[in-house]
Design an enzyme around this catalytic site. Sequence first.
Site, PDB file in Angstrom:
ATOM      1  N   SER A 190       0.967  -1.307   0.004  1.00 18.84           N
ATOM      2  CA  SER A 190      -0.144   0.105   0.030  1.00 18.84           C
ATOM      3  C   SER A 190       0.904   1.255  -0.071  1.00 18.84           C
ATOM      4  CB  SER A 190      -0.937  -0.155   1.052  1.00 18.84           C
ATOM      5  OG  SER A 190      -0.086  -0.164   2.356  1.00 18.84           O
ATOM      6  N   HIS A 218      -5.509  -4.023  -2.101  1.00 18.35           N
ATOM      7  CA  HIS A 218      -5.337  -2.568  -2.994  1.00 18.35           C
ATOM      8  C   HIS A 218      -5.203  -3.575  -4.386  1.00 18.35           C
ATOM      9  CE1 HIS A 218      -4.493   0.619  -0.243  1.00 18.35           C
ATOM     10  NE2 HIS A 218      -4.019  -0.368   0.480  1.00 18.35           N
ATOM     11  N   LYS A 249     -12.473  -0.790  -0.523  1.00 22.90           N
ATOM     12  CA  LYS A 249     -11.588   0.007  -1.368  1.00 22.90           C
ATOM     13  C   LYS A 249     -12.156  -0.003  -2.749  1.00 22.90           C
ATOM     14  CE  LYS A 249      -7.239  -0.067   1.343  1.00 22.90           C
ATOM     15  NZ  LYS A 249      -7.974  -0.761   2.481  1.00 22.90           N
TER      16      LYS A 249
END
Lengths: 415, 80
Positions: A190, A218, A249
């Site tokens: 990240s 991610h 996300k």
Amino acid sequence: MAYSDKTRGMYSEVLTGLQSAGLFKQERYIHSAQAADIEVEFPSGAPLKKVINICANNYLGMSSHPEVVKAAHDGLDSHGYGMSSVRFICGTQDIHRTLEKMVTQFLGTEDTILFPSCMDANAGVFEAVLTKDDVMISDRLVHASIIDGIRLCSAMHDTFKHSDMEHLEEKLQLHNDKRLKCVITDGVFSMDGDTARLDKMVELCDKYDALLFVDDSHSSGFIGKTGRGTHELCGVMGKIDIITTTFGKGLGGASGGCVSGRKELVEMCRQKARPYLFSNTIAPPVVAGVIKVLEILSASTDRRDKLESNTAFWRKGLTDAGLIIKAGDTPIVPVMLFNAKLAQDVSRDLYDEGIYAIGFFFPVVPQGQARIRTQISAGHEIHHLEKALEAFKKVGKKYDILGKTKQEIIEMYGM
Amino acid sequence: MDEMQEIIKNYVIKEYVEDDTELTYDTPLISGGIVDSFSMVSLKRFLENKYSISIPDDRATPEAFDSVNKICALVREFVK
């Protein structure tokens, strides 16, 4: 009164210390829905300011997608607001199992279990599947939530140097006498935006009979040709034993997470993982929203394709402007400034220019690696990115860092 | 300087030092942030394999592993 002046003073001192060290975190209040264009109140009480957001994990622009919002509304109407129960008592609805099956299909795994968050998934999974006779071997840059999960597990823990496959192999040899070995990595890291070498890791795990764990928070939804994640990118779909990911996300941005992988390991989580056993699962409207997100992403790769082209545009623009970025292909694009104060000053000046991007510095990243972490979204249009590039150029010129090497920036501002 | 000091120092450098940090036999390893408490595991296993000893968990403390010299002192207690 238990909360004495002495106790209050002790905490006040700690908080003052954080402030003087420049480590005190302040929230910025957003008065609009999460999107490329947002309205922000900062500092508290200041008039609202319209800015372009380039620091959200809203990779696919799903946080305010009208179809997702409508699906959540419909889910609220049909399945209610909350469950008032953990899963195994009376907290499982048909849509929870539907979502688990959809995630399994999307990621190409054997089964899936939902968690209130990926933080909870990571906190619960290791303790559920490993014992004191086993060893966990993790990349030294894994996410904080994995570190917490490791701390809660009785298995031995060792680390390998970031993405260093020779070092990982040495560790697999060192611990070859253990009952089970579990190699642990992020899919996309990240802070730097680099990608794990999953093809090589699968090879090593096969060779040494080790489990492979990947946190793909991610990545899920946009990495790989059809957005399935780093396992698709590296050509190892179906070969990862445990994948954890988040719905906070790319996959909608609301909340929730999961463990997906080998069916026996998922079942172990269902029987033993404490955040699953002792906490309500994802609320019905959010479940309905994530189901819609997966439907949209399974029907078309348009959004991940747009994210890919936006990312290429952004990376090229920053590089052409003479800024130093971390190499890679992912939409996490750190602009390296090396000095903590410089990162904070640049962030503040960008905000004045209408660009919302945050500085990261020690202890979040290693000493001397301060940066502005930018994150690109399919919700960005080219005009957003052009405006943000102009702001970076203007601010970069002010601080005389355009076209400068790392060494030159460090000589000007220190580390 | 003895052989054990050099072996342990070289192992720590190879395993944990990723920049040009200079290491002496008394450099604080754990309290100095060079070796994190998680990574002590591999150091303990290395010592046990290298010197054919078994270090009880309650002796493998951050204090006992905090410098090359302290590690040598601990290892010598168990080497027969």
